[in-house]
Design an enzyme around this catalytic site. Structure first.
Site, PDB file in Angstrom:
ATOM      1  N   SER A 135     -17.809 -14.158 -68.047  1.00 31.14           N
ATOM      2  CA  SER A 135     -18.575 -15.287 -68.704  1.00 31.14           C
ATOM      3  C   SER A 135     -17.796 -16.016 -69.831  1.00 31.14           C
ATOM      4  O   SER A 135     -18.079 -16.965 -70.147  1.00 31.14           O
ATOM      5  CB  SER A 135     -19.683 -14.753 -69.500  1.00 31.14           C
ATOM      6  OG  SER A 135     -19.215 -13.371 -70.254  1.00 31.14           O
ATOM      7  N   GLY A 182     -21.210 -12.076 -65.744  1.00 32.26           N
ATOM      8  CA  GLY A 182     -21.657 -10.549 -65.394  1.00 32.26           C
ATOM      9  C   GLY A 182     -20.587 -10.173 -64.642  1.00 32.26           C
ATOM     10  O   GLY A 182     -20.940  -8.968 -64.135  1.00 32.26           O
ATOM     11  N   ASN A 206     -16.877  -6.526 -68.439  1.00 34.75           N
ATOM     12  CA  ASN A 206     -18.358  -6.147 -68.010  1.00 34.75           C
ATOM     13  C   ASN A 206     -17.963  -4.756 -67.413  1.00 34.75           C
ATOM     14  O   ASN A 206     -19.101  -3.881 -67.387  1.00 34.75           O
ATOM     15  CB  ASN A 206     -18.734  -7.059 -67.085  1.00 34.75           C
ATOM     16  CG  ASN A 206     -19.214  -8.113 -67.376  1.00 34.75           C
ATOM     17  OD1 ASN A 206     -20.234  -8.217 -68.260  1.00 34.75           O
ATOM     18  ND2 ASN A 206     -18.878  -9.444 -67.111  1.00 34.75           N
ATOM     19  N   ASP A 246     -24.537 -13.623 -80.282  1.00 36.60           N
ATOM     20  CA  ASP A 246     -24.619 -12.297 -79.553  1.00 36.60           C
ATOM     21  C   ASP A 246     -23.495 -11.278 -79.884  1.00 36.60           C
ATOM     22  O   ASP A 246     -23.445 -10.245 -79.644  1.00 36.60           O
ATOM     23  CB  ASP A 246     -24.758 -12.552 -78.030  1.00 36.60           C
ATOM     24  CG  ASP A 246     -23.406 -13.216 -77.646  1.00 36.60           C
ATOM     25  OD1 ASP A 246     -22.299 -13.288 -78.368  1.00 36.60           O
ATOM     26  OD2 ASP A 246     -23.210 -13.509 -76.488  1.00 36.60           O
ATOM     27  N   HIS A 278     -19.624 -13.028 -77.283  1.00 37.45           N
ATOM     28  CA  HIS A 278     -18.858 -14.044 -76.624  1.00 37.45           C
ATOM     29  C   HIS A 278     -18.305 -15.153 -77.752  1.00 37.45           C
ATOM     30  O   HIS A 278     -18.952 -15.267 -78.623  1.00 37.45           O
ATOM     31  CB  HIS A 278     -19.716 -14.786 -75.856  1.00 37.45           C
ATOM     32  CG  HIS A 278     -20.293 -14.285 -74.638  1.00 37.45           C
ATOM     33  ND1 HIS A 278     -21.232 -13.672 -74.639  1.00 37.45           N
ATOM     34  CD2 HIS A 278     -19.775 -14.225 -73.323  1.00 37.45           C
ATOM     35  CE1 HIS A 278     -21.777 -12.964 -73.329  1.00 37.45           C
ATOM     36  NE2 HIS A 278     -20.724 -13.448 -72.394  1.00 37.45           N
TER      37      HIS A 278
END
Length: 214
Positions: free
Chosen positions: A40, A77, A105, A186, A189
């Protein structure tokens, strides 16, 4: 009446040869193609394409005098296993250098570092077999998740870079991970400013690796 066919033919050949000579320097001096195989962060989650890592890296390289087209091959992801499954078609044949930016991830999911190591090793080997240069980036694991796991996870990246003799950037999020001002809401990121920091820090190694291959 004289036969003019040989003259017309030679003029065609001369014109074709001249066109080849004119085109050759342009082909030889084309911008390098850099592909970032990632997740991502590469895909630019939450950002417009112009602010995402690929565009920011291309800009950072240009500012340092390195002409390159940077392509993003990021899937949100994606784990190292996902990257391995798609490396052959995600990294296009004209790629000169691939920045392998996977593993975040794997860390979030607590995957076995041995599996991460095996996947990264296979990705790097496939790229090298195709004649594609490699810069491998790591993701620093926080000790809070367990010191033993963090040490094994970090070692997986360094071990692949060492054994496969490829350029290594130890932590993709260096300079960003601990600064909330450079991250999205979040807390994971990078925002546009964070992506720019990553690009500026990563660009010198990418540029050096490209020069070493020229």
């Amino acid at each position: 009446m004289p036969n003019t066919r040989p003259r017309r033919y030679s003029r065609r050949r001369f014109a074709a040869g001249l066109a080849t000579l004119i085109a050759a320097p342009a082909l030889a001096g084309r911008p390098a193609v850099v592909t970032i195989l990632g997740d991502s962060i590469t895909a630019g989650y939450g950002l417009p394409a112009s602010a995402a890592l690929p565009a920011q890296l291309q800009l950072a390289l240009a500012r340092s005098g390195t002409s390159a087209v940077v392509r993003g091959a990021g899937v949100s992801g994606d784990t190292t296993a996902g990257g391995l499954a798609r490396v052959n078609f995600s990294v296009q044949p004209d790629t000169d250098l691939c920045v392998v930016a996977l593993g975040g991830n794997d860390l979030l999911q607590g995957l076995d570092p041995k599996a991460t190591h095996a996947n990264l090793d296979a990705i790097v080997r496939r790229l090298k077999a195709r004649g594609v240069g490699v810069v491998l980036t790591g993701i620093a694991a926080p000790p809070a998740i367990g010191r033993a796991y963090a040490a094994d996870f970090d070692a997986a990246f360094a071990s692949v870079a060492r054994s496969e003799h490829v350029a290594f950037y130890p932590d993709l999020l260096a300079g960003v991970g601990g600064d909330n001002a450079l991250k999205q809401r979040d807390g994971i990121h990078p925002n546009a400013a964070g992506a720019a920091v990553i690009a500026r820090r990563l660009a010198p190694l990418v540029a050096r690796t490209l020069r070493a291959r020229s």
